[in-house]
Write a protein that holds these residues in place. Structure first.
Motif, PDB file in Angstrom:
ATOM      1  N   VAL A  51       0.819  -1.216   0.000  1.00 57.62           N
ATOM      2  CA  VAL A  51       0.000   0.000   0.000  1.00 57.62           C
ATOM      3  C   VAL A  51       0.854   1.267   0.000  1.00 57.62           C
ATOM      4  N   SER A  52       0.258   2.316  -0.577  1.00 58.01           N
ATOM      5  CA  SER A  52       0.865   3.656  -0.569  1.00 58.01           C
ATOM      6  C   SER A  52       0.309   4.441   0.604  1.00 58.01           C
ATOM      7  N   ALA A  53       0.841   5.622   0.782  1.00 59.74           N
ATOM      8  CA  ALA A  53       0.338   6.531   1.813  1.00 59.74           C
ATOM      9  C   ALA A  53      -1.072   6.990   1.442  1.00 59.74           C
ATOM     10  N   GLN A  54      -1.872   7.283   2.464  1.00 57.49           N
ATOM     11  CA  GLN A  54      -3.273   7.659   2.217  1.00 57.49           C
ATOM     12  C   GLN A  54      -3.388   8.992   1.478  1.00 57.49           C
ATOM     13  N   THR A 114      -1.116  12.300   1.436  1.00 55.49           N
ATOM     14  CA  THR A 114      -0.189  12.340   2.580  1.00 55.49           C
ATOM     15  C   THR A 114       1.242  12.677   2.177  1.00 55.49           C
ATOM     16  N   THR A 115       1.738  12.039   1.120  1.00 59.18           N
ATOM     17  CA  THR A 115       3.149  12.266   0.757  1.00 59.18           C
ATOM     18  C   THR A 115       3.372  13.726   0.376  1.00 59.18           C
ATOM     19  N   ASP A 116       2.443  14.291  -0.393  1.00 55.69           N
ATOM     20  CA  ASP A 116       2.559  15.716  -0.754  1.00 55.69           C
ATOM     21  C   ASP A 116       2.528  16.589   0.495  1.00 55.69           C
ATOM     22  N   GLY A 134       4.379   8.003   5.855  1.00 54.40           N
ATOM     23  CA  GLY A 134       3.057   7.922   5.235  1.00 54.40           C
ATOM     24  C   GLY A 134       2.602   6.485   5.050  1.00 54.40           C
ATOM     25  N   GLU A 135       3.475   5.662   4.525  1.00 56.83           N
ATOM     26  CA  GLU A 135       3.115   4.270   4.253  1.00 56.83           C
ATOM     27  C   GLU A 135       2.967   3.471   5.545  1.00 56.83           C
ATOM     28  N   GLN A 136       3.676   3.883   6.586  1.00 57.65           N
ATOM     29  CA  GLN A 136       3.558   3.163   7.876  1.00 57.65           C
ATOM     30  C   GLN A 136       2.133   3.271   8.415  1.00 57.65           C
ATOM     31  N   GLY A 166       4.802   0.283   0.773  1.00 62.85           N
ATOM     32  CA  GLY A 166       5.441   0.532  -0.517  1.00 62.85           C
ATOM     33  C   GLY A 166       6.416   1.688  -0.426  1.00 62.85           C
ATOM     34  N   PHE A 167       7.205   1.870  -1.519  1.00 61.23           N
ATOM     35  CA  PHE A 167       7.937   3.129  -1.716  1.00 61.23           C
ATOM     36  C   PHE A 167       9.187   3.239  -0.839  1.00 61.23           C
ATOM     37  N   GLN A 168       9.492   2.207  -0.010  1.00 63.13           N
ATOM     38  CA  GLN A 168      10.589   2.391   0.934  1.00 63.13           C
ATOM     39  C   GLN A 168      11.496   1.182   1.064  1.00 63.13           C
ATOM     40  N   GLY A 186      11.374   7.033  -4.993  1.00 63.75           N
ATOM     41  CA  GLY A 186      10.916   8.023  -5.975  1.00 63.75           C
ATOM     42  C   GLY A 186       9.398   8.030  -6.035  1.00 63.75           C
ATOM     43  N   ARG A 187       8.824   9.171  -6.460  1.00 67.35           N
ATOM     44  CA  ARG A 187       7.369   9.312  -6.448  1.00 67.35           C
ATOM     45  C   ARG A 187       6.701   8.211  -7.267  1.00 67.35           C
ATOM     46  N   GLY A 188       5.621   7.699  -6.720  1.00 61.35           N
ATOM     47  CA  GLY A 188       4.932   6.599  -7.389  1.00 61.35           C
ATOM     48  C   GLY A 188       5.627   5.252  -7.193  1.00 61.35           C
ATOM     49  N   GLY A 189       6.598   5.223  -6.262  1.00 61.85           N
ATOM     50  CA  GLY A 189       7.458   4.048  -6.115  1.00 61.85           C
ATOM     51  C   GLY A 189       6.796   2.806  -5.544  1.00 61.85           C
ATOM     52  N   SER A 190       5.584   2.930  -5.012  1.00 56.62           N
ATOM     53  CA  SER A 190       4.916   1.731  -4.489  1.00 56.62           C
ATOM     54  C   SER A 190       4.630   0.722  -5.603  1.00 56.62           C
ATOM     55  N   ASP A 191       4.417   1.222  -6.809  1.00 56.00           N
ATOM     56  CA  ASP A 191       4.221   0.298  -7.932  1.00 56.00           C
ATOM     57  C   ASP A 191       5.451  -0.606  -8.069  1.00 56.00           C
ATOM     58  N   THR A 192       6.617   0.012  -7.926  1.00 52.04           N
ATOM     59  CA  THR A 192       7.866  -0.745  -8.061  1.00 52.04           C
ATOM     60  C   THR A 192       8.013  -1.737  -6.907  1.00 52.04           C
TER      61      THR A 192
HETATM   62  N1  ASP Z   1       3.304   7.615  -1.499  1.00 49.78           N
HETATM   63  C1  ASP Z   1       4.299   7.698  -2.535  1.00 49.78           C
HETATM   64  C2  ASP Z   1       4.010   8.848  -3.477  1.00 49.78           C
HETATM   65  O1  ASP Z   1       3.050   9.558  -3.292  1.00 49.78           O
HETATM   66  C3  ASP Z   1       4.474   6.404  -3.278  1.00 49.78           C
HETATM   67  C4  ASP Z   1       3.296   5.998  -4.141  1.00 49.78           C
HETATM   68  O2  ASP Z   1       2.200   6.531  -4.025  1.00 49.78           O
HETATM   69  O3  ASP Z   1       3.485   5.085  -4.947  1.00 49.78           O
HETATM   70  O4  ASP Z   1       4.753   9.091  -4.389  1.00 49.78           O
END
Ligand code: ASP
Ligand code: ADP
Ligand code: MG
Length: 399
Positions: free
Chosen positions: A35-38, A41-43, A68-70, A130-132, A144-150
């Motif tokens: 999961v990503s941050a809600q 949250t990251t912004d 955020g992801e925690q 994710g993302f960490q 990196g942004r969007g890194g939970s996909d990775t």
């Molecule tokens: N929370 C992170 C972001 O906003 C990672 C993700 O959403 O994949 O970039």
């Protein structure tokens, strides 16, 4: 299974995710969820940092952003528990994510899956942040942004998963951002190469490194909606040949254009400029060099706009640039691209794109091409209009 920020934005959405996850578990699957941050949250965390120190060091930014992801993993585990199933949440390091030390855009080096396997053996649903990850100094890193996909694709690869399902707030990959282009068409399938180009060129729906990794380890990704139970889009090595010349149109607004006017017209100049930028991990995209005249030439290139300050610093260190004008526009440009494996064998794609832009009265500043994509740099204010104009020029009307 991976769920993005909007899919876990509030308590109701978290419960919704818990239902999807437990349904899959109840069908007899071992399930690992990333999961990503809600929501935003990251912004918001990045904003908090900027309020205090706009130049905060990247290690501390990572320390902040991983929080955020925690929150998401613990809440989702509680939601799963509420539905009567067992779940364990794991931070990136607990799930075995080893990364390099490039804070803010770390690369995964290895995943030690032993803890995930132990938890699955205990019949737990495993919920991973994710993302960490963790670097060799035991410091937290982000991908990196969007890194939970990775993160999700990496686990799927390391666990030899049958499926990697990426749930998001749209029901698949479209020929353009469906929120912006009315006539965008949902794709049943797309190749890794095309998806990689689209993701790299601005289509936010998948992070480009996740696609790169999926291709490398042959993980089939399904992009689908967390809000409606519909079949999504498969991202894979090859797809049925369709009569589609262009698979997608996308815009990247995170672009800066830097022009260096009147550099010496001698060998080694490009090498020195781009070598220095590369050494600082600054990725250069479109490069244009003019024909030399009167012993000088001009070099213009694009980079992502959040790297422009760093790039200007690097250029200042080059003695042969001393006193030369350097122009940087990191606010007013955008890159619009068309992507499609079909264009490799069909002439006229570029002409058609340029015609659509001409008809919309949009000026092109720079052009670059590869086998399966054409990109143009234009005024940022024209970007959305350009995407729609170019998209509609290529896509059949009756969809
Ligand atoms: N929370 C992170 C972001 O906003 C990672 C993700 O959403 O994949 O970039
Ligand atoms: P998540 O939080 O689930 O990771 P993102 O916001 O990162 O979701 O990505 C999903 C968004 O990507 C969609 O809401 C959509 O507006 C946008 N998007 C951009 N281009 C495309 C495309 N070609 N197909 C589908 N969605 C796209
Ligand atoms: Mg995302």
């Amino acid at each position: 299974m991976k769920f993005g920020g909007s899919s876990v934005a509030n308590a109701e959405r978290v419960m919704n995710v818990a239902r999807i996850v437990t349904d899959s578990y109840a069908e007899g699957n071992d399930v690992v969820v990333v999961v990503s941050a809600q929501g935003d949250t990251t912004d918001e965390l990045i904003e908090k940092a900027k309020e205090i120190n706009p130049n905060a060091n990247k290690r501390e930014l990572d320390m902040l952003m991983t929080a955020g992801e925690q929150i998401s993993i613990s809440l989702l585990s509680m939601a799963i528990e509420k539905l009567g199933y067992k779940a364990t949440s794991l931070l990136g390091w607990q799930a075995g994510f080893n990364t390099n030390s490039v804070h803010g855009s770390a690369r995964i080096k290895k995943i030690d899956t032993s803890r995930i396997k132990q938890e699955l053996a205990k019949k737990n649903i495993v919920v991973v942040a994710g993302f960490q990850g963790l670097n060799k100094y035991d410091d937290l890193t982000t991908l990196g942004r969007g890194g939970s996909d990775t993160s999700a694709v990496a686990i799927a690869a390391a666990m030899h998963a049958d499926r990697c399902k990426i749930y998001t707030d749209v029901d698949g990959v479209y020929t353009a951002d469906p929120r912006k282009v009315k006539r965008a068409i949902k794709l049943d399938e797309i190749t890794y190469d095309e998806m990689l180009e689209l993701a790299t060129l601005g289509a936010q729906v998948l992070n480009n490194r996740s696609v790169e990794m999926a291709k490398k380890y042959n993980v089939v990704i399904e992009v689908l909606s967390s809000l409606e139970r519909l079949p999504g889009t498969l991202v894979k090595e090859s797809v049925k040949m369709e009569k589609m010349l262009v698979r997608g149109v996308t815009a990247d607004k995170n672009v800066a254009r830097i022009s260096i006017i009147g550099v010496p017209n001698i060998p080694g100049i490009a090498y020195k400029i781009f070598g220095k930028l590369a050494a600082k991990n600054i990725n250069v995209d479109i490069i244009l060099q003019s024909v030399g005249r009167n012993d000088t030439k001009d070099i213009t290139f694009t980079i992502s706009s959040d790297k422009s300050d760093e790039a200007l610093e690097v250029l200042k260190e080059l003695d042969f640039l001393e006193g030369r004008p350097i122009e940087c526009d990191n606010e007013n440009v955008a890159k619009v691209s068309v992507v499609g494996a079909g264009m490799e064998t069909h002439p006229g794609v570029a002409a058609k794109m340029f015609e659509a832009l001409f008809e919309a009265d949009i000026n092109i500043q720079m052009i670059s091409t590869s086998e399966i994509k054409i990109s143009v740099l234009i005024d940022k204010k024209d970007a959305d209009e350009a995407v729609t104009a170019v998209h509609d020029a290529f896509m059949p009307e009756d969809n």
